[in-house]
Motif scaffolding. Structure first.
Motif, PDB file in Angstrom:
ATOM      1  N   UNK A  82      -5.737  10.151  -8.365  1.00 44.67           N
ATOM      2  CA  UNK A  82      -4.103  10.239  -8.877  1.00 44.67           C
ATOM      3  C   UNK A  82      -3.227  11.377  -8.221  1.00 44.67           C
ATOM      4  N   UNK A  83      -3.338  11.517  -6.971  1.00 47.26           N
ATOM      5  CA  UNK A  83      -2.745  12.613  -6.197  1.00 47.26           C
ATOM      6  C   UNK A  83      -1.427  12.315  -5.889  1.00 47.26           C
ATOM      7  N   UNK A  84      -0.642  13.536  -5.714  1.00 43.98           N
ATOM      8  CA  UNK A  84       0.592  13.335  -5.007  1.00 43.98           C
ATOM      9  C   UNK A  84       0.361  13.464  -3.547  1.00 43.98           C
ATOM     10  N   UNK A  85       1.023  12.487  -2.524  1.00 45.82           N
ATOM     11  CA  UNK A  85       0.935  12.571  -1.248  1.00 45.82           C
ATOM     12  C   UNK A  85       2.074  12.376  -0.395  1.00 45.82           C
ATOM     13  N   UNK A  86       2.032  13.725   0.421  1.00 47.62           N
ATOM     14  CA  UNK A  86       3.455  13.810   1.259  1.00 47.62           C
ATOM     15  C   UNK A  86       2.837  13.490   2.670  1.00 47.62           C
ATOM     16  N   UNK A  87       3.668  13.372   3.622  1.00 44.53           N
ATOM     17  CA  UNK A  87       3.443  13.049   5.065  1.00 44.53           C
ATOM     18  C   UNK A  87       3.901  14.219   5.890  1.00 44.53           C
TER      19      UNK A  87
END
Length: 199
Positions: A82-87
């Protein structure tokens, strides 16, 4: 039936819709290297009659396990933890995007179903046991890695999880079946964890 192999770890998000467990976003998370579970039972509840144990009841209490895989890439890790992910855009020759997972106090590991195939021998014939744990929750593992020497020391990623009862009246926690082929076992697991694939 001796166990001789493990393959195809699938996970899917668990939801109880009020009458049955449903699964969504089912996916293969990696290649399996090891699979283990520890099942805990409640203390024996004995009924005595005629000065001896007449009846006994021992029920599943809880459990834990580890799914060891070759590696856990960014998107499967995002899903099970359940992680936040960015690029992140790499500089230099091109504009390649790299997924960055953020482990922080906003992460919330979802309840998941976990399916895996165990390769077994039965009367000198190879069989395939499909196992589905109805409701599990994954935990971020500790890590230990050795540097490469003259020869490669292959290192894997253990993913610990807690085994829970589902929300059905019978509080089911596991289901399994034995098949004549790995493909048949996989089809069954996918029919439960990826029901949209059957439509």
């Amino acid at each position: 039936m001796p166990k001789i192999g493990v393959s195809k770890p699938y996970v899917a998000q668990y939801t109880w819709n009020g009458s049955k467990a449903t699964y969504s976003n089912g996916q293969l998370i990696a290649k399996a290297a090891e699979f283990s579970t520890t099942i805990n039972s409640a203390n024996d509840n004995n009924f005595y009659a005629d000065n001896a144990v007449s009846e006994s009841d021992t029920e599943f209490s809880n459990g834990s396990g580890t799914m060891t895989v070759d590696d856990l890439l960014a998107n499967p890790a995002k899903f099970i933890y359940g992680l936040e992910q960015t690029q992140y855009t790499q500089s230099g020759g091109g504009s390649a995007q790299v997924s960055v997972n953020h482990y922080n106090n906003t992460m919330e590991s979802p309840y998941c179903g976990l399916g895996v195939i165990l390769k077994i021998k039965n009367n000198n014939a190879t069989k395939w046991r499909g196992v589905i744990l109805n409701k599990v929750q994954f935990t971020v593992p500790s890590e230990s890695v050795q540097t490469q020497g003259q020869t490669i020391n292959w290192q894997t990623t253990p993913i610990p999880f807690t085994i829970l009862r589902d929300d059905s009246p019978k509080q089911e926690w596991m289901q399994d079946a034995i098949f004549d082929s790995e493909e048949a076992a996989l089809t069954w697991i996918q029919s439960v964890l990826i029901p949209e694939a059957e439509e």
